[in-house]
Scaffold this motif. Structure first.
Motif, PDB file in Angstrom:
ATOM      1  N   VAL A  57       0.835  -1.202   0.000  1.00 15.07           N
ATOM      2  CA  VAL A  57       0.000   0.000   0.000  1.00 15.07           C
ATOM      3  C   VAL A  57       0.870   1.254   0.000  1.00 15.07           C
ATOM      4  O   VAL A  57       0.634   2.182  -0.775  1.00 15.07           O
ATOM      5  CB  VAL A  57      -0.970  -0.003   1.203  1.00 15.07           C
ATOM      6  CG1 VAL A  57      -1.712   1.317   1.312  1.00 15.07           C
ATOM      7  CG2 VAL A  57      -1.952  -1.163   1.090  1.00 15.07           C
ATOM      8  N   ALA A  58       1.882   1.284   0.839  1.00 16.43           N
ATOM      9  CA  ALA A  58       2.778   2.444   0.885  1.00 16.43           C
ATOM     10  C   ALA A  58       3.514   2.613  -0.440  1.00 16.43           C
ATOM     11  O   ALA A  58       3.698   3.731  -0.923  1.00 16.43           O
ATOM     12  CB  ALA A  58       3.776   2.296   2.025  1.00 16.43           C
ATOM     13  N   TRP A  59       3.903   1.517  -1.048  1.00 16.60           N
ATOM     14  CA  TRP A  59       4.618   1.574  -2.323  1.00 16.60           C
ATOM     15  C   TRP A  59       3.725   2.156  -3.416  1.00 16.60           C
ATOM     16  O   TRP A  59       4.147   3.002  -4.190  1.00 16.60           O
ATOM     17  CB  TRP A  59       5.098   0.176  -2.695  1.00 16.60           C
ATOM     18  CG  TRP A  59       5.774   0.091  -4.014  1.00 16.60           C
ATOM     19  CD1 TRP A  59       6.992   0.612  -4.344  1.00 16.60           C
ATOM     20  CD2 TRP A  59       5.275  -0.550  -5.183  1.00 16.60           C
ATOM     21  NE1 TRP A  59       7.271   0.315  -5.653  1.00 16.60           N
ATOM     22  CE2 TRP A  59       6.235  -0.394  -6.189  1.00 16.60           C
ATOM     23  CE3 TRP A  59       4.114  -1.249  -5.465  1.00 16.60           C
ATOM     24  CZ2 TRP A  59       6.062  -0.908  -7.465  1.00 16.60           C
ATOM     25  CZ3 TRP A  59       3.950  -1.757  -6.729  1.00 16.60           C
ATOM     26  CH2 TRP A  59       4.907  -1.587  -7.714  1.00 16.60           C
ATOM     27  N   THR A 114       2.679   7.637   5.052  1.00 15.72           N
ATOM     28  CA  THR A 114       2.025   8.826   5.585  1.00 15.72           C
ATOM     29  C   THR A 114       1.258   9.613   4.527  1.00 15.72           C
ATOM     30  O   THR A 114       0.678  10.648   4.845  1.00 15.72           O
ATOM     31  CB  THR A 114       3.054   9.747   6.268  1.00 15.72           C
ATOM     32  OG1 THR A 114       4.054  10.107   5.320  1.00 15.72           O
ATOM     33  CG2 THR A 114       3.692   9.046   7.459  1.00 15.72           C
ATOM     34  N   SER A 115       1.234   9.121   3.286  1.00 12.46           N
ATOM     35  CA  SER A 115       0.474   9.835   2.258  1.00 12.46           C
ATOM     36  C   SER A 115      -1.016   9.731   2.564  1.00 12.46           C
ATOM     37  O   SER A 115      -1.479   8.793   3.221  1.00 12.46           O
ATOM     38  CB  SER A 115       0.768   9.276   0.870  1.00 12.46           C
ATOM     39  OG  SER A 115       0.160   8.010   0.705  1.00 12.46           O
ATOM     40  N   ARG A 161      -3.164   6.384   4.011  1.00 12.05           N
ATOM     41  CA  ARG A 161      -3.892   6.461   5.277  1.00 12.05           C
ATOM     42  C   ARG A 161      -5.370   6.165   5.090  1.00 12.05           C
ATOM     43  O   ARG A 161      -5.998   5.529   5.931  1.00 12.05           O
ATOM     44  CB  ARG A 161      -3.688   7.836   5.907  1.00 12.05           C
ATOM     45  CG  ARG A 161      -2.232   8.027   6.357  1.00 12.05           C
ATOM     46  CD  ARG A 161      -1.956   9.374   6.958  1.00 12.05           C
ATOM     47  NE  ARG A 161      -2.795   9.562   8.131  1.00 12.05           N
ATOM     48  CZ  ARG A 161      -3.274  10.744   8.495  1.00 12.05           C
ATOM     49  NH1 ARG A 161      -3.005  11.819   7.791  1.00 12.05           N
ATOM     50  NH2 ARG A 161      -4.016  10.847   9.577  1.00 12.05           N
ATOM     51  N   ILE A 162      -5.944   6.588   3.960  1.00 16.31           N
ATOM     52  CA  ILE A 162      -7.343   6.280   3.664  1.00 16.31           C
ATOM     53  C   ILE A 162      -7.513   4.772   3.483  1.00 16.31           C
ATOM     54  O   ILE A 162      -8.446   4.167   4.029  1.00 16.31           O
ATOM     55  CB  ILE A 162      -7.827   7.050   2.421  1.00 16.31           C
ATOM     56  CG1 ILE A 162      -7.955   8.547   2.738  1.00 16.31           C
ATOM     57  CG2 ILE A 162      -9.155   6.491   1.909  1.00 16.31           C
ATOM     58  CD1 ILE A 162      -8.197   9.429   1.537  1.00 16.31           C
TER      59      ILE A 162
END
Length: 71
Positions: free
Chosen positions: A29-31, A37-38, A42-43
Motif C-alpha cells: 500500500v505504501a509503495w 504517511t500519504s 492512510r485512507i
C-alpha cells in the motif's frame, strides 16, 4: 450480503499487505501510494481497518439467518 463480501475482500487485501510486510519488509500500500504517511495510504489503511471491524460481526451472526436472506 454485499457489505459482508466487500469487507471480506478488503480484509484479505489487508492480510496480504501485512504478510508482505512480515515476510519481505515490503508495504505494498505504501509503495503504491507514495509512502505510509500519504493521504491515500492512510485512507486505504483506515478503510481496511473498518472492514476488519465489520468482519468481527460475522463471528456473532447466526448462519441460518444469512441463508434465509439469500433466497
Amino acid at each position: 450480503m454485499l457489505m459482508d463480501r466487500i469487507a471480506m475482500i478488503l480484509t484479505i487485501v489487508g492480510a496480504l499487505n501485512w504478510g508482505s510486510v512480515g515476510l519481505f519488509k515490503f508495504d505494498i500500500v505504501a509503495w503504491i501510494c507514495g509512502g505510509q504517511t500519504s493521504l491515500w495510504a492512510r485512507i486505504i489503511y483506515t478503510v481496511v481497518a473498518l472492514a476488519g471491524l465489520w468482519c468481527i460481526s460475522l463471528l456473532f451472526r447466526d448462519r441460518e439467518d444469512d441463508i434465509e436472506q439469500s433466497y
